[in-house]
Scaffold this motif. Structure first.
Motif, PDB file in Angstrom:
ATOM      1  N   GLY A  15     -24.301   7.177  16.171  1.00  0.00           N
ATOM      2  CA  GLY A  15     -23.766   7.132  17.517  1.00  0.00           C
ATOM      3  C   GLY A  15     -22.720   6.070  17.749  1.00  0.00           C
ATOM      4  O   GLY A  15     -22.014   6.110  18.768  1.00  0.00           O
ATOM      5  N   ASP A  16     -22.598   5.131  16.823  1.00  0.00           N
ATOM      6  CA  ASP A  16     -21.608   4.070  16.949  1.00  0.00           C
ATOM      7  C   ASP A  16     -20.216   4.583  16.646  1.00  0.00           C
ATOM      8  O   ASP A  16     -20.017   5.711  16.166  1.00  0.00           O
ATOM      9  N   SER A  17     -19.244   3.699  16.902  1.00  0.00           N
ATOM     10  CA  SER A  17     -17.846   3.982  16.597  1.00  0.00           C
ATOM     11  C   SER A  17     -17.340   2.971  15.579  1.00  0.00           C
ATOM     12  O   SER A  17     -17.871   1.855  15.464  1.00  0.00           O
ATOM     13  N   LEU A  18     -16.287   3.365  14.874  1.00  0.00           N
ATOM     14  CA  LEU A  18     -15.681   2.501  13.868  1.00  0.00           C
ATOM     15  C   LEU A  18     -14.230   2.933  13.710  1.00  0.00           C
ATOM     16  O   LEU A  18     -13.921   4.127  13.818  1.00  0.00           O
ATOM     17  N   ARG A  19     -13.349   1.967  13.454  1.00  0.00           N
ATOM     18  CA  ARG A  19     -11.944   2.304  13.233  1.00  0.00           C
ATOM     19  C   ARG A  19     -11.513   1.864  11.844  1.00  0.00           C
ATOM     20  O   ARG A  19     -11.643   0.692  11.486  1.00  0.00           O
ATOM     21  N   LEU A  20     -10.987   2.814  11.096  1.00  0.00           N
ATOM     22  CA  LEU A  20     -10.415   2.526   9.783  1.00  0.00           C
ATOM     23  C   LEU A  20      -8.902   2.394   9.896  1.00  0.00           C
ATOM     24  O   LEU A  20      -8.275   3.104  10.687  1.00  0.00           O
ATOM     25  N   SER A  21      -8.363   1.499   9.103  1.00  0.00           N
ATOM     26  CA  SER A  21      -6.914   1.299   9.071  1.00  0.00           C
ATOM     27  C   SER A  21      -6.406   1.513   7.654  1.00  0.00           C
ATOM     28  O   SER A  21      -7.120   1.267   6.682  1.00  0.00           O
ATOM     29  N   CYS A  22      -5.169   1.975   7.577  1.00  0.00           N
ATOM     30  CA  CYS A  22      -4.520   2.139   6.279  1.00  0.00           C
ATOM     31  C   CYS A  22      -3.096   1.624   6.400  1.00  0.00           C
ATOM     32  O   CYS A  22      -2.330   2.094   7.255  1.00  0.00           O
ATOM     33  N   ALA A  23      -2.762   0.683   5.544  1.00  0.00           N
ATOM     34  CA  ALA A  23      -1.416   0.110   5.530  1.00  0.00           C
ATOM     35  C   ALA A  23      -0.628   0.693   4.363  1.00  0.00           C
ATOM     36  O   ALA A  23      -1.124   0.703   3.232  1.00  0.00           O
ATOM     37  N   ALA A  24       0.570   1.153   4.661  1.00  0.00           N
ATOM     38  CA  ALA A  24       1.442   1.707   3.620  1.00  0.00           C
ATOM     39  C   ALA A  24       2.581   0.737   3.331  1.00  0.00           C
ATOM     40  O   ALA A  24       3.125   0.114   4.244  1.00  0.00           O
ATOM     41  N   SER A  25       2.945   0.639   2.058  1.00  0.00           N
ATOM     42  CA  SER A  25       4.074  -0.198   1.672  1.00  0.00           C
ATOM     43  C   SER A  25       4.822   0.483   0.533  1.00  0.00           C
ATOM     44  O   SER A  25       4.354   1.478  -0.020  1.00  0.00           O
ATOM     45  N   GLY A  26       5.962  -0.055   0.210  1.00  0.00           N
ATOM     46  CA  GLY A  26       6.775   0.561  -0.839  1.00  0.00           C
ATOM     47  C   GLY A  26       7.732   1.582  -0.252  1.00  0.00           C
ATOM     48  O   GLY A  26       8.348   1.342   0.776  1.00  0.00           O
ATOM     49  N   ARG A  27       7.832   2.755  -0.871  1.00  0.00           N
ATOM     50  CA  ARG A  27       8.771   3.789  -0.470  1.00  0.00           C
ATOM     51  C   ARG A  27       8.229   4.607   0.705  1.00  0.00           C
ATOM     52  O   ARG A  27       8.071   5.834   0.626  1.00  0.00           O
ATOM     53  N   THR A  28       7.974   3.921   1.810  1.00  0.00           N
ATOM     54  CA  THR A  28       7.371   4.596   2.966  1.00  0.00           C
ATOM     55  C   THR A  28       8.313   5.630   3.573  1.00  0.00           C
ATOM     56  O   THR A  28       7.854   6.557   4.241  1.00  0.00           O
ATOM     57  N   PHE A  29       9.598   5.489   3.337  1.00  0.00           N
ATOM     58  CA  PHE A  29      10.555   6.461   3.873  1.00  0.00           C
ATOM     59  C   PHE A  29      10.346   7.844   3.249  1.00  0.00           C
ATOM     60  O   PHE A  29      10.823   8.850   3.779  1.00  0.00           O
ATOM     61  N   SER A  30       9.664   7.903   2.120  1.00  0.00           N
ATOM     62  CA  SER A  30       9.444   9.176   1.434  1.00  0.00           C
ATOM     63  C   SER A  30       8.207   9.925   1.931  1.00  0.00           C
ATOM     64  O   SER A  30       7.972  11.060   1.533  1.00  0.00           O
ATOM     65  N   ILE A  31       7.442   9.307   2.820  1.00  0.00           N
ATOM     66  CA  ILE A  31       6.176   9.910   3.262  1.00  0.00           C
ATOM     67  C   ILE A  31       6.438  11.069   4.223  1.00  0.00           C
ATOM     68  O   ILE A  31       7.153  10.918   5.211  1.00  0.00           O
ATOM     69  N   PHE A  32       5.802  12.200   3.936  1.00  0.00           N
ATOM     70  CA  PHE A  32       5.806  13.319   4.875  1.00  0.00           C
ATOM     71  C   PHE A  32       4.497  13.370   5.670  1.00  0.00           C
ATOM     72  O   PHE A  32       4.494  13.536   6.873  1.00  0.00           O
TER      73      PHE A  32
END
Length: 119
Positions: A15-32
């Motif tokens: 019943g609890d909540s949780l927030r996951l984070s993801c940090a991107a680095s490098g060639r981030t301009f290539s991400i679709f």
């Protein structure tokens, strides 16, 4: 190449909540598209959610629809998975992944973060 790093996992009660984070680095301009997958012990990897980097359009797996929300912060190269109404069956290692433009598979993966839902 894109490097990914997850954070935010932990032990919570049903019943609890949780927030996951993801940090991107490098060639981030290539991400679709960026996504979250999870894998529980003895089970296959399962799709959780994904987001188109440019538009913010999202998709969710059936088991998390209505409970999880995926968002992004392009300026910070971050995505966030807000998980609510957590259940014991949500227990798994959660992985962040990135798919480049023009490629039909996720090519970059983070190391994973453990989420345990238990009373």
């Amino acid at each position: 190449q894109v490097q990914l790093g997850e954070s935010g996992g932990g032990l919570v009660q049903p019943g609890d909540s949780l927030r996951l984070s993801c940090a991107a680095s490098g060639r981030t301009f290539s991400i679709f598209r960026m996504g979250w997958f999870r894998q529980a012990p003895g089970k296959e990897r399962e799709f959780v959610a994904s987001i188109v980097w440019s538009t913010g359009s999202t998709m969710y797996g059936d088991s998390v629809k209505g409970r999880f929300t995926l968002s992004r912060d392009n300026a910070q190269n971050m995505i966030y998975l807000q998980m609510s109404s957590l259940k014991p069956e949500d227990t798994a290692v959660y992985y962040c992944a990135a798919r480049p433009t023009g490629v039909y598979e996720y090519q970059s993966w983070g190391q994973g973060t453990q989420v345990t839902v238990s009373s």
